[in-house]
Design an enzyme around this catalytic site. Structure first.
Site, PDB file in Angstrom:
ATOM      1  N   CYS A 160      55.860  16.677  -3.193  1.00 24.61           N
ATOM      2  CA  CYS A 160      56.523  16.039  -2.053  1.00 24.61           C
ATOM      3  C   CYS A 160      57.651  16.881  -1.470  1.00 24.61           C
ATOM      4  O   CYS A 160      58.055  16.676  -0.321  1.00 24.61           O
ATOM      5  CB  CYS A 160      57.058  14.663  -2.454  1.00 24.61           C
ATOM      6  N   HIS A 175      62.350  12.735   3.057  1.00 23.08           N
ATOM      7  CA  HIS A 175      60.990  12.493   2.577  1.00 23.08           C
ATOM      8  C   HIS A 175      60.758  10.992   2.584  1.00 23.08           C
ATOM      9  O   HIS A 175      61.566  10.214   2.071  1.00 23.08           O
ATOM     10  CB  HIS A 175      60.826  13.062   1.173  1.00 23.08           C
ATOM     11  N   ASN A 177      53.823   7.124   1.804  1.00 23.94           N
ATOM     12  CA  ASN A 177      54.240   8.420   1.269  1.00 23.94           C
ATOM     13  C   ASN A 177      53.107   9.419   1.473  1.00 23.94           C
ATOM     14  O   ASN A 177      52.070   9.324   0.826  1.00 23.94           O
ATOM     15  CB  ASN A 177      54.576   8.273  -0.219  1.00 23.94           C
TER      16      ASN A 177
END
Length: 323
Positions: free
Chosen positions: A113, A250, A280
């Site tokens: 990520c 993020h 996500n």
């Protein structure tokens, strides 16, 4: 001094939209449960015949169009991904071919990520060193391919998508008033590798495996480490949080985003949020958020942005840039 400025942004989201209600007859969960704990309302899943490179090519084409450039004017392609089409060659070379490029260089970067933050730091270094004048950065993921659909703690969180940014060399004065990337901060600590990982791989199981996560522990590390890395990057740039116009985090979990903004003393009005609609998307989340906000006209010339992310490894980092 040479700076890496943002010339254009673009993104692509697969056509299939999956609402939280889709999970209700498959798992012991509900729309209310997912929203309350994550802030996620829906996410996109790639079609069966779509690969990560397909998503990346479409996002890249959008970014090139926004930049007013042709692929022939790009010197390097960097793709941040944890879900490549194949073990090799890289997704970046597939994107390069898909764009009709026969020149330059292309490679993948894997920091889960945090991948796009690492990619921004890589591209900034290439441009500062004079190794490239224009770099096409892409974050692209198909995390739906590595979900365990019986694990409600993970499978409701992730989505597929791609975002892209074109960085271009420009001369600056060497001050914090310059446009472009002003500072970066990268970190990792492998002792936490078992908090977020995939239980498969070429050299271990010979399978793709599924994502596994100790969510509560990842949450604690994220809340602590994301604000810390942002503060370090700002300090390196000679700037302070009160000078930040936009936080581009993020998009993992709304509660993490809110906690990070609070630790940075930033109001949520200064935070770019796409987690409700995208879920996500791992390395794609920051370029997706940048592209969506840019398309909406939210960024103004001279705005100060901070992007930060944390992912498996653990790996985390931040970038300070002026629009």
């Amino acid at each position: 001094m040479r700076r890496a400025i943002v010339r254009g942004t673009g993104h692509y989201l697969p056509e299939r939209v999956v609402e939280n209600s889709w999970f209700e007859d498959k798992l012991d969960t509900s729309d209310e449960w997912i929203r309350a704990r994550t802030g996620i309302e829906r996410r996109h899943f790639a079609a069966e015949d779509q690969r990560t490179s397909d998503l990346g090519i479409l996002a890249a084409q959008a970014a090139l169009a926004d930049a007013g450039l042709e692929a022939a004017q790009i010197d390097a392609v960097i793709v941040a991904t944890s879900t490549p089409d194949l073990t090799f060659p890289s997704v970046a070379t597939m994107v390069q071919a898909g764009l009709g490029m026969r020149h330059g260089f292309a490679y993948d970067l894997q920091a889960v990520c945090a991948g796009f933050v690492y990619a921004l730091a890589n591209a900034d270094a290439l441009i500062r060193a004079g190794l490239a004048d224009r770099v096409l950065l892409i974050g692209a993921e198909t995390f739906s391919r590595i979900m365990d659909w019986t694990d409600r703690g993970t499978c409701v969180l992730f989505g597929d998508g791609a975002g892209a940014v074109v960085l271009e060399a420009a001369e600056g004065q060497g001050s914090s008033a310059d446009r472009g990337i002003l500072a970066t901060d990268l970190n990792s600590d492998g002792q936490y590798r078992d908090l977020l990982y995939v239980d498969g791989g070429v050299a271990s199981t010979g399978t793709a495996g599924h994502l596994r996560m100790q969510g509560n522990l990842v949450f604690r590390h994220a809340v602590e480490k994301l604000a810390d890395t942002a503060h370090r990057a700002l300090d390196r740039a000679g700037l302070t949080p009160d000078q930040v116009d936009w936080l581009v985090p993020h998009q993992a979990n709304l509660r993490i985003i809110e906690a990070t903004a609070k630790r940075m003393h930033l109001p949520m009005e200064k935070v770019v949020l796409t987690v409700a609609d995208h879920g996500n998307t791992s390395a794609a989340s920051i370029p997706l958020a940048l592209s969506v906000a840019n398309a909406e006209g939210r960024f103004k010339p001279g705005d100060l942005l901070v992007a930060e992310a944390i992912g498996g490894g653990l790996a985390w980092g931040s970038v300070v840039l002026r629009w």
